[in-house]
Structure formats: structure tokens, C-alpha cells
Design a protein around this motif. Structure first.
Motif, short mmCIF file in Angstrom:
data_model
loop_
_atom_site.label_atom_id
_atom_site.label_comp_id
_atom_site.label_asym_id
_atom_site.label_seq_id
_atom_site.Cartn_x
_atom_site.Cartn_y
_atom_site.Cartn_z
N PHE A 165 -39.89 -16.78 24.57
CA PHE A 165 -40.63 -17.99 24.87
C PHE A 165 -41.29 -17.91 26.25
O PHE A 165 -41.56 -18.93 26.86
CB PHE A 165 -39.70 -19.21 24.81
N ARG A 166 -41.56 -16.71 26.72
CA ARG A 166 -42.23 -16.57 28.02
C ARG A 166 -43.62 -17.17 27.97
O ARG A 166 -44.03 -17.89 28.89
CB ARG A 166 -42.35 -15.09 28.41
N ALA A 167 -44.38 -16.89 26.92
CA ALA A 167 -45.76 -17.38 26.80
C ALA A 167 -45.88 -18.19 25.52
O ALA A 167 -45.78 -17.64 24.43
CB ALA A 167 -46.74 -16.21 26.81
N VAL A 168 -46.08 -19.48 25.65
CA VAL A 168 -46.12 -20.37 24.50
C VAL A 168 -47.37 -21.24 24.55
O VAL A 168 -47.68 -21.85 25.58
CB VAL A 168 -44.88 -21.28 24.44
N SER A 169 -48.08 -21.28 23.42
CA SER A 169 -49.22 -22.17 23.28
C SER A 169 -48.84 -23.30 22.33
O SER A 169 -48.38 -23.06 21.22
CB SER A 169 -50.43 -21.41 22.72
N LEU A 170 -49.01 -24.53 22.79
CA LEU A 170 -48.73 -25.69 21.93
C LEU A 170 -49.99 -26.02 21.14
O LEU A 170 -50.63 -27.05 21.33
CB LEU A 170 -48.26 -26.86 22.79
N THR A 171 -50.34 -25.10 20.26
CA THR A 171 -51.52 -25.21 19.42
C THR A 171 -51.18 -24.69 18.03
O THR A 171 -50.15 -24.05 17.83
CB THR A 171 -52.69 -24.39 19.99
N ASN A 182 -48.62 -8.28 24.76
CA ASN A 182 -47.40 -8.91 25.25
C ASN A 182 -47.03 -10.11 24.37
O ASN A 182 -47.91 -10.76 23.79
CB ASN A 182 -47.59 -9.35 26.70
N GLU A 183 -45.74 -10.37 24.31
CA GLU A 183 -45.25 -11.42 23.42
C GLU A 183 -45.86 -12.77 23.76
O GLU A 183 -45.90 -13.18 24.91
CB GLU A 183 -43.73 -11.51 23.49
N ALA A 184 -46.31 -13.47 22.72
CA ALA A 184 -46.83 -14.82 22.87
C ALA A 184 -46.73 -15.51 21.52
O ALA A 184 -46.94 -14.88 20.49
CB ALA A 184 -48.29 -14.80 23.35
N ILE A 185 -46.41 -16.78 21.53
CA ILE A 185 -46.31 -17.51 20.27
C ILE A 185 -47.06 -18.83 20.37
O ILE A 185 -47.25 -19.38 21.46
CB ILE A 185 -44.85 -17.78 19.86
N ALA A 186 -47.48 -19.32 19.22
CA ALA A 186 -48.13 -20.62 19.11
C ALA A 186 -47.25 -21.52 18.27
O ALA A 186 -46.83 -21.16 17.17
CB ALA A 186 -49.51 -20.48 18.48
N ILE A 187 -46.93 -22.68 18.81
CA ILE A 187 -46.11 -23.66 18.12
C ILE A 187 -46.82 -25.00 18.23
O ILE A 187 -47.01 -25.51 19.33
CB ILE A 187 -44.71 -23.78 18.75
N SER A 188 -47.20 -25.56 17.11
CA SER A 188 -47.92 -26.83 17.19
C SER A 188 -46.98 -28.01 17.32
O SER A 188 -47.35 -29.06 17.82
CB SER A 188 -48.82 -27.03 15.97
N ASN A 189 -45.72 -27.84 16.88
CA ASN A 189 -44.77 -28.93 16.95
C ASN A 189 -43.35 -28.37 16.97
O ASN A 189 -42.93 -27.72 16.02
CB ASN A 189 -44.96 -29.88 15.76
N LEU A 190 -42.61 -28.62 18.02
CA LEU A 190 -41.25 -28.10 18.12
C LEU A 190 -40.36 -28.63 17.00
O LEU A 190 -39.45 -27.95 16.55
CB LEU A 190 -40.64 -28.47 19.47
N LYS A 191 -40.63 -29.85 16.55
CA LYS A 191 -39.80 -30.44 15.51
C LYS A 191 -39.96 -29.73 14.18
O LYS A 191 -39.07 -29.71 13.36
CB LYS A 191 -40.15 -31.92 15.33
N ALA A 278 -47.68 -21.50 29.83
CA ALA A 278 -47.87 -22.44 28.73
C ALA A 278 -49.34 -22.79 28.61
O ALA A 278 -50.08 -22.78 29.60
CB ALA A 278 -47.03 -23.70 28.96
N PHE A 279 -49.74 -23.14 27.40
CA PHE A 279 -51.15 -23.40 27.12
C PHE A 279 -51.25 -24.63 26.22
O PHE A 279 -50.47 -24.80 25.29
CB PHE A 279 -51.76 -22.18 26.42
N ALA A 280 -52.23 -25.47 26.53
CA ALA A 280 -52.52 -26.64 25.69
C ALA A 280 -54.04 -26.85 25.67
O ALA A 280 -54.77 -26.26 26.48
CB ALA A 280 -51.81 -27.88 26.22
N GLU A 281 -54.48 -27.68 24.76
CA GLU A 281 -55.93 -27.90 24.60
C GLU A 281 -56.25 -29.39 24.59
O GLU A 281 -55.44 -30.23 24.20
CB GLU A 281 -56.41 -27.29 23.29
N SER A 282 -57.47 -29.67 25.02
CA SER A 282 -58.04 -31.01 24.94
C SER A 282 -59.45 -30.84 24.38
O SER A 282 -60.22 -30.01 24.86
CB SER A 282 -58.08 -31.65 26.33
N SER A 283 -59.79 -31.60 23.37
CA SER A 283 -61.10 -31.43 22.72
C SER A 283 -61.96 -32.69 22.88
O SER A 283 -61.52 -33.70 23.41
CB SER A 283 -60.91 -31.10 21.24
N GLY A 284 -63.20 -32.60 22.39
CA GLY A 284 -64.09 -33.75 22.38
C GLY A 284 -64.98 -33.89 23.60
O GLY A 284 -65.52 -34.97 23.87
#
Length: 421
Positions: A165-171, A182-191, A278-284
Motif C-alpha cells: 500500500f505504498r502507492a495508492v490511487s483512490l480511483t 513499482n507497486e501501485a494499486i487503484a482502489i475506488s472504495n475501501l469498503k 496517494a492520488f485522488a482526482e477532481s473533475s469538471g
């Protein structure tokens, strides 16, 4: 150590949250096979937020004393003075004013925790969203052949044993910034941490049960060993009921996509799973028409951005020293408004950096008077600060990454003083 990227290529996997059902049982089983270790030690964490669509930096942080901007934007110009029913800008330094919908940033700016860099952008003058985002996320603004993203390279330069979980994108999918070896994962929702197959010969969208069979029966050592390595920290997630998370200090996150992402990043930081990037996005942000001033689409967007970041910062509580937040956007908007009450694709914009090691309370960068001769191509706010100058300084100061030859190839380092020390 086999890289997660190799695992993705071998197994055709993409990790992200889909549907409902929690952590698949085979992931928990893989975690069970791993020798128990203490929780990962707290690390410095860099949180990057990409504002996709190109934010109008001249409206977010307005040089309100500039008569040329006022003339170029007869219905969009905003002032720091109270005029009639208009909501004034927050006067930052007598020259620049912050949009009134970003009021939650004001205390952070006054406390010298929040810095603004204006006139920042890419040296490549493309006005294509796709190309500009690709160049910024790869960190190589004149090369389309770069296979890795700058945040993936940054993760690889951290130099010690990596948490999965060193590099995580919440997308919902891995962003260009995280492409690489290098290890990286994308998780849109932890639940709803779940799994989906892509490009596998057995078909796409396989159920977890089918993948479990594939995982158990495969003769691929790469798939077996790297799968277990990649899910070492799943047990930590499994033991935590993320749905019952209560933010500290009564922090209230917006219910937007960005607010939800930052709330989950705060959870991961507090869970000691080894998060560092960590990475997140904002659109619009592509405001071609009806941009609005004190109200409207732009006002809603900047309110969400600032409120989400402020809630995240409040929620961090005693962990604020460990975290720096940085925003970015692919380019800015034209100085002159268009005929539909909006602004078109431009060049430079501004970005925000929040942290206790930030040289805050200032608007950094160089914004010349917006006369035609000072505009790029006679129409746009000129790029006077290369985005790599900011990104490298933040990564160097906060994460102690100083190998710019790898982080940003073919670029000479230059500091702008946005970080202390």
C-alpha cells in the motif's frame, strides 16, 4: 523482487473497488499465509490531487489589481472590493485574491501552511486535455514514449522495503501517474475492495470464485508469489470496519467523489499500512460556458476542492506533520472570456500546496501584467514556472527524493522556494 507491474502484465489484473462484497476470501487467505509483522511505521505521505479539465487559475487566484484582466473579462472579473451584491475575493497580499468559495483555505493560508504557485504549467504548449495530462503525469512534457509515471518513479526512489500500500490511487483505475515497474494499486472504495479481470483469455469481469480457482490452479510462480506479496496488507484492511470510520475533530467531508477519496486516504494513513504516495482526482474543470463568478459551476468546484482538503487536514490531527497535499491541473484558461460566459483552453494556471513544511502564506511564481505582449501566443497567461520545478521540490523536501535524473529525465533542477529549508 518481482514488481507489481510485472504481475499485472502476467495475470491481466487491475485492482479496484467494484460492486459490494468486501475483501474476497482468496485475498484474505493469501494474507493469512504471510508471516505477521507489526504495522508499517508511519512514513511521510505525499497526497496529489489532479484537477482534470484545466482549472482557471485566474479565477481561483485572481490578480485583481490588473486592469487588463478586468477589461478581458467584463462579466467574469471578480474584485476584492465589496461592490453592490457581489461577493468579494479574499485579499491575500494586496495583489492576488482567493475566490470567495474557497473560504476554508483562508485560515490555512494565514497560518502559513498553504502556499500557492501561480503561472505554473507545462513547457509543452499543447492545449489538448489528453496530451497535457499525459505529459504532466509522465513528467516528460516532450516525450510520448515514456512508459512510467512520475509518481511511480518517485515511489521506486523511496529506497526501502515497500508496503503493497505504498502507492495508492483512490480511483476506479490506475492513473497515468502510477504506471511503471513499482507497486501501485487503484482502489475506488475501501469498503468494496474487490477484483476484476481484464484482458484474461478466460474472459473479462470474472467472478471472484473463478479467479480464486485460477489463482489456486495456476502453474505460474510469478502469479502465485507476486499475488501473495501484493496482498500482504489485506489482513489489516479486513480487520478494520472502514464503514464505521469517524473523522477526528468533527471534520466534515463533502459527499463528493473528492471528499470521499480524501476521507479514505486519511483512513489509510491512520491504519499504518505503509502508505507514502496517494492520488485522488477532481473533475469538471473544463469551463467553456456559463462559468459563473460567485456562484455557478466554477464556484461549486473550488468550494468542493477547498472544503475536501480542509476536512482532510482537520481529520489528520496529530499526523499533519507527516503529510503534504499538492494539487495540479493540465493547463489553465484563456485570459479573455469567450462569447458563452466561459473560458477556453489556455496555458498557465495555479496550484495549491498544503503542509507544515511548506513555505506558506505566499503566492509564489511570476505573473506579469496581462498586457497582450506579456501573454503567451497573445492570449494566455504565460507559463513562467515549469511544473517539474514544483513537483521535484515538494518530493525532495517532503519525501527526501533527490534523484531528478530519474524522477524527471532531461530536466535541470531549479527550486522556487515553495518548501522550507
Amino acid at each position: 523482487m518481482t514488481s507489481r507491474r510485472a504481475f499485472l502484465k502476467a495475470g491481466g489484473l487491475a485492482l479496484f473497488g467494484v460492486g459490494i462484497g468486501g475483501v474476497p476470501t482468496f485475498l484474505a487467505r493469501a494474507a493469512d499465509s504471510f508471516k505477521q509483522k507489526p504495522a508499517y511505521k508511519k512514513n511521510k505521505v505525499l497526497v496529489c490531487i489532479f484537477q482534470r479539465g484545466a482549472m482557471d487559475g485566474l479565477m481561483a487566484v485572481t490578480p485583481f489589481t490588473d486592469a487588463y484582466l478586468k477589461a478581458a473579462r467584463p462579466s467574469l472579473f471578480m474584485s476584492a472590493a465589496t461592490l453592490g451584491n457581489n461577493t468579494p475575493l479574499f485579499d491575500l497580499d494586496g495583489r492576488f485574491g482567493l475566490h470567495p468559495s474557497m473560504s476554508s483555505f483562508i485560515p490555512l493560508f494565514k497560518e502559513n501552511r498553504l502556499a500557492i504557485v501561480h503561472g505554473v504549467g507545462s513547457p509543452n504548449n499543447t492545449r489538448s486535455h489528453f496530451d497535457a495530462q499525459d505529459y504532466m503525469e509522465s513528467g516528460t512534457p516532450f516525450s510520448k514514449t515514456t512508459t512510467s509515471g512520475w509518481l511511480n518513479r518517485a515511489s521506486g526512489l523511496l529506497g526501502h522495503d515497500a508496503s503493497p500500500f505504498r502507492a495508492v490511487s483512490l480511483t476506479s483505475s490506475l492513473p497515468r501517474s502510477f504506471y511503471g515497474d513499482n507497486e501501485a494499486i487503484a482502489i475506488s472504495n475501501l469498503k468494496d475492495f474487490s477484483i476484476q479481470m481484464q484482458g484474461n483469455p478466460m474472459g473479462t469481469n470474472m467472478a471472484a470464485k473463478s479467479f480464486e480457482e485460477l489463482y489456486d490452479q495456476t502453474s505460474s510462480t510469478l502469479l502465485k508469489e507476486t499475488g501473495k506479496e501484493s496482498f500482504d496488507a489485506i489482513k489489516i484492511l479486513q480487520k478494520t470496519d472502514v464503514s464505521k470510520y469517524t473523522p477526528a475533530n468533527n471534520a466534515v467531508y463533502p459527499t463528493s467523489a473528492l471528499g470521499t477519496s480524501l476521507k479514505q486516504i486519511a483512513q489509510l494513513i491512520k491504519m499504518d499500512v505503509g502508505l507514502q504516495v496517494a492520488f485522488a482526482e477532481s473533475s469538471g474543470w473544463d469551463t467553456h460556458f456559463n462559468q459563473g463568478t460567485g456562484t455557478g459551476v466554477f464556484a461549486r468546484n473550488v468550494n468542493d476542492l477547498s472544503s475536501s482538503i480542509n476536512a482532510f487536514w482537520t481529520d489528520l490531527d496529530t499526523l499533519q506533520d507527516e503529510v503534504t497535499v499538492m494539487t495540479m491541473t493540465e493547463f489553465g484558461r484563456t485570459v479573455k472570456q469567450n462569447g458563452t460566459g466561459g473560458t477556453d483552453h489556455g496555458r498557465a494556471s495555479c496550484l495549491f500546496i498544503l503542509g507544515n513544511d511548506v513555505n506558506g502564506g505566499k503566492v509564489h511564481g511570476n505573473v506579469q501584467p496581462l498586457t497582450v505582449e506579456n501573454l503567451e501566443d497573445g492570449r494566455d497567461l504565460a507559463v513562467t514556472t515549469d511544473f517539474r520545478s514544483v513537483f521535484s521540490e515538494v518530493a525532495g523536501s517532503h519525501l527526501n527524493i533527490h534523484n531528478n535524473a530519474i524522477l524527471f529525465p532531461d530536466w535541470k533542477e531549479s527550486r522556487i522556494g515553495v518548501m522550507r529549508g
